[in-house]
Design an enzyme around this catalytic site. Structure first.
Site, PDB file in Angstrom:
ATOM      1  CB  ILE A  30      38.609  30.951  51.291  1.00  0.00           C
ATOM      2  CG1 ILE A  30      37.686  30.370  52.012  1.00  0.00           C
ATOM      3  CG2 ILE A  30      38.080  30.750  49.634  1.00  0.00           C
ATOM      4  CD1 ILE A  30      36.216  30.653  52.167  1.00  0.00           C
ATOM      5  N   GLY A  33      44.274  38.983  49.068  1.00  0.00           N
ATOM      6  CA  GLY A  33      44.034  39.828  48.018  1.00  0.00           C
ATOM      7  C   GLY A  33      45.120  40.818  48.856  1.00  0.00           C
ATOM      8  CD  GLU A  37      43.051  37.338  54.683  1.00  0.00           C
ATOM      9  OE1 GLU A  37      42.825  36.045  54.938  1.00  0.00           O
ATOM     10  OE2 GLU A  37      43.286  38.716  54.904  1.00  0.00           O
ATOM     11  CE  LYS A  53      33.626  37.987  48.428  1.00  0.00           C
ATOM     12  NZ  LYS A  53      33.146  38.172  47.106  1.00  0.00           N
ATOM     13  CG  ASP A 142      35.724  39.004  37.198  1.00  0.00           C
ATOM     14  OD1 ASP A 142      36.528  38.192  36.720  1.00  0.00           O
ATOM     15  OD2 ASP A 142      36.708  38.813  38.756  1.00  0.00           O
TER      16      ASP A 142
END
Length: 284
Positions: A30, A33, A37, A53, A142
């Protein structure tokens, strides 16, 4: 909460076909980074979709996320977050969540933008989700379109609790205001206080939501295209946000957005927001 026990087996090589805890299979990616991931996955017995994750063991975001999920379990926030199914931390952190839908960033692109009525509907849902997280003593830090997911137009879930922190301590007192905190979040949507490295509180999540709603309306923000190194970008974007007036920021936008931003910008560090008032601004 029904959840698998901690697992200490080695599952560091994550890729399509990898089986987690003899239960979930990775089927694709999906998001990838530099240090983390997020994978698509499914329960190999039931076919139920999940999000898996992973992150570099040197980071602590998944551990923090796990602790937040424990803290909000069986609370008023439970309907507004994905269900945690499994977590392990040795040798590499892995968190398995029930798949909760597509994020609002991708949905907006797929729809080629949201209508004003859709944005107002989402606003009431997003404020409700944030309120219930706040009621558990946490601030998200965030708030952005990628961190809200949905299956339908009448429900949303808030995700990604890696940098969530507490606005009140274990005995119910508000945390103290400190300066020179580390910046955490996303420059585009972060509050001015976050850019100024102040301790985050409830007001900051709501300010970030305001920028998010305005970006839905305009498809961008005045500072979206600033290009410079990360250190200078924090200062430049923060300065632009501090200098722009609410009238200019919301020019030609529906009045509720101006009223919303005016209200959240007036909030003090320890203020309890009037969430009902903010939701009522966007009622159709």
């Amino acid at each position: 909460m029904e959840m698998q026990n901690f697992d200490t087996s080695s599952e560091e090589d994550f890729r399509a076909g990898t089986i987690i805890a003899n239960t979930w299979e990775i089927t694709g990616s999906i998001f990838k980074g530099v240090k983390s991931e997020v994978f698509k996955g499914k329960d190999i017995r039931t076919g139920e979709l999940v999000a898996i994750k992973t992150e570099n063991p040197k980071r602590d975001h998944l551990t923090n996320e796990f602790l937040v999920y424990k803290g909000v379990n069986n609370t008023s926030f439970s309907p507004y977050c994905a269900k945690m199914l499994y977590y392990k931390f040795i040798p590499a952190p892995v968190l398995v969540l029930k798949y909760a839908g597509v994020d609002l960033h991708e949905l907006q692109k797929a729809c080629q933008g949201f209508s004003n009525n859709q944005i107002f509907t989402y606003a009431t849902l997003l404020i409700r989700a944030i309120e219930n997280l706040h009621n558990c003593g946490f601030v998200h830090r965030d708030i952005k379109p990628k961190n809200f997911v949905t299956f339908t137009n009448d429900s949303v879930k808030l995700i990604d609790f890696g940098i969530v922190s507490r606005w009140r301590d274990s005995i119910g007192n508000h945390v103290k205001l400190h300066k020179n905190c580390r910046f955490r979040g996303t420059f585009t949507y972060a509050s001015v206080n976050a850019h100024n490295l102040l301790t985050p509180s409830r007001r900051d999540d709501l300010e970030s939501l305001g920028y998010m709603l305005i970006s839905f309306m305009r498809h961008c923000l005045p500072w979206s295209d600033i290009e410079c190194d990360l250190k200078n970008k924090r200062v430049k974007v923060g300065t632009m946000k501090a200098d722009i007036s609410i009238e200019e920021l919301t020019l030609d936008l529906p009045a509720p957005l101006r009223e919303y931003m005016s209200y959240v910008k007036r909030l003090k560090f320890e203020d309890t927001p009037e969430y009902d008032y903010l939701r009522d601004l966007f009622k159709l």
